[in-house]
Write an enzyme that holds these catalytic residues in place. Structure first.
Site, PDB file in Angstrom:
ATOM      1  N   HIS A   1       3.685 -26.508  -2.693  1.00 30.20           N
ATOM      2  CA  HIS A   1       5.009 -25.546  -1.744  1.00 30.20           C
ATOM      3  C   HIS A   1       5.626 -24.262  -2.884  1.00 30.20           C
ATOM      4  CE1 HIS A   1       7.486 -24.760   1.735  1.00 30.20           C
ATOM      5  NE2 HIS A   1       8.342 -23.971   0.163  1.00 30.20           N
ATOM      6  N   GLU A   2       6.496 -24.882  -3.433  1.00 28.65           N
ATOM      7  CA  GLU A   2       6.725 -23.722  -4.625  1.00 28.65           C
ATOM      8  C   GLU A   2       5.487 -22.530  -5.420  1.00 28.65           C
ATOM      9  OE1 GLU A   2       9.677 -23.989  -3.910  1.00 28.65           O
ATOM     10  OE2 GLU A   2      10.249 -25.883  -3.208  1.00 28.65           O
TER      11      GLU A   2
ATOM     12  N   HIS B   1       5.614 -19.647  -3.061  1.00 23.22           N
ATOM     13  CA  HIS B   1       6.006 -19.239  -3.142  1.00 23.22           C
ATOM     14  C   HIS B   1       6.074 -17.897  -3.962  1.00 23.22           C
ATOM     15  CE1 HIS B   1       8.739 -19.751  -0.628  1.00 23.22           C
ATOM     16  NE2 HIS B   1       8.996 -21.324  -0.924  1.00 23.22           N
TER      17      HIS B   1
ATOM     18  N   ASP C   1       8.857 -18.762   3.122  1.00 25.94           N
ATOM     19  CA  ASP C   1       8.865 -20.111   4.030  1.00 25.94           C
ATOM     20  C   ASP C   1       8.596 -19.629   5.389  1.00 25.94           C
ATOM     21  OD1 ASP C   1       9.796 -22.145   2.324  1.00 25.94           O
ATOM     22  OD2 ASP C   1      11.707 -20.826   2.078  1.00 25.94           O
TER      23      ASP C   1
HETATM   24 ZN   LIG Z   1       9.784 -23.097   0.180  1.00 18.69          ZN
END
Ligand SMILES: [Zn+2]
Length: 205
Positions: A123-124, A127, A133
């Site tokens: 997930h990170e 980014h 998000d």
């Molecule tokens: Zn996030």
């Protein structure tokens, strides 16, 4: 609840970001964008990831297996890292300075809460690859983060997420537009009780 901590660094940046994403929306194909160049290589430094080093590699490899226009590789001696990964006792979060550059934190609070470490790592990285998000609550979405609950163990991007990343790195023009748009701090996987009072953070625009 999450929105309060999503603090754009400046209104100007928001406008630039909106322009960048609008451009993407108008040009990004639905399927993975064919690249006219070799995949862009982003080097990440996991030397400060402590007990999560292997999890960081896993998150990177999960992206590498789903996208073609960019690849994440461990930094080697003499090479400047694009991405620094740091383990700490806070919440997972990412600070992007431009598309593909910045740092993210493998926060132990979310791990201790039961969130899947590989999912957090992927997930990170998402980014850093230009994804925001999107709290859809769907486990199939990587960028849904904590909204999918601690039972969610999926650590791979959806086809849509992978397609967006391919589009982000499809051309120098697109990358330049996004590069100007990606100065941002993302707060991820935080529970509502961890959010500081609204009065303590700058007004969200
Ligand atoms: Zn996030």
């Amino acid at each position: 609840m999450f929105g309060r901590r999503r603090t754009w660094l400046s209104v100007g940046m928001l406008a630039v970001a909106a322009a960048g994403f609008a451009q993407l929306a108008g040009t990004a194909p639905a399927a993975a964008a064919p690249s006219t160049n070799a995949a862009r290589i982003l080097y990440y430094d996991a030397s400060r990831a402590a007990e999560f080093v292997n999890v960081v590699h896993q998150g990177a490899n999960n992206w590498n297996s789903r996208v073609t226009n960019v690849q994440l590789r461990p930094v080697t001696a003499g090479v400047r890292a694009n991405i620094t990964v740091i383990a700490d006792n806070g919440w997972p979060r990412a600070i992007t300075t431009s598309l593909g550059n910045g740092r993210w934190y493998m926060g132990r609070v979310a791990v201790n809460d039961g969130h899947s470490p590989p999912r957090i790592a992927a997930h990170e990285f998402g980014h850093l690859l230009g994804l925001p998000d999107r709290r859809t609550g769907l486990c199939t979405d990587l960028m849904s983060g904590a909204s999918a609950g601690t039972s969610c163990r999926n650590a791979f991007p959806s086809a849509t997420e992978a397609s967006r990343v391919n589009a982000n790195f499809a051309s120098a023009t697109t990358s330049a537009a996004l590069a100007a748009a990606q100065v941002h701090e993302w707060e991820c996987f935080a529970s509502p009780t961890a959010i500081v009072p609204a009065a303590a953070v700058p007004a969200h625009r």
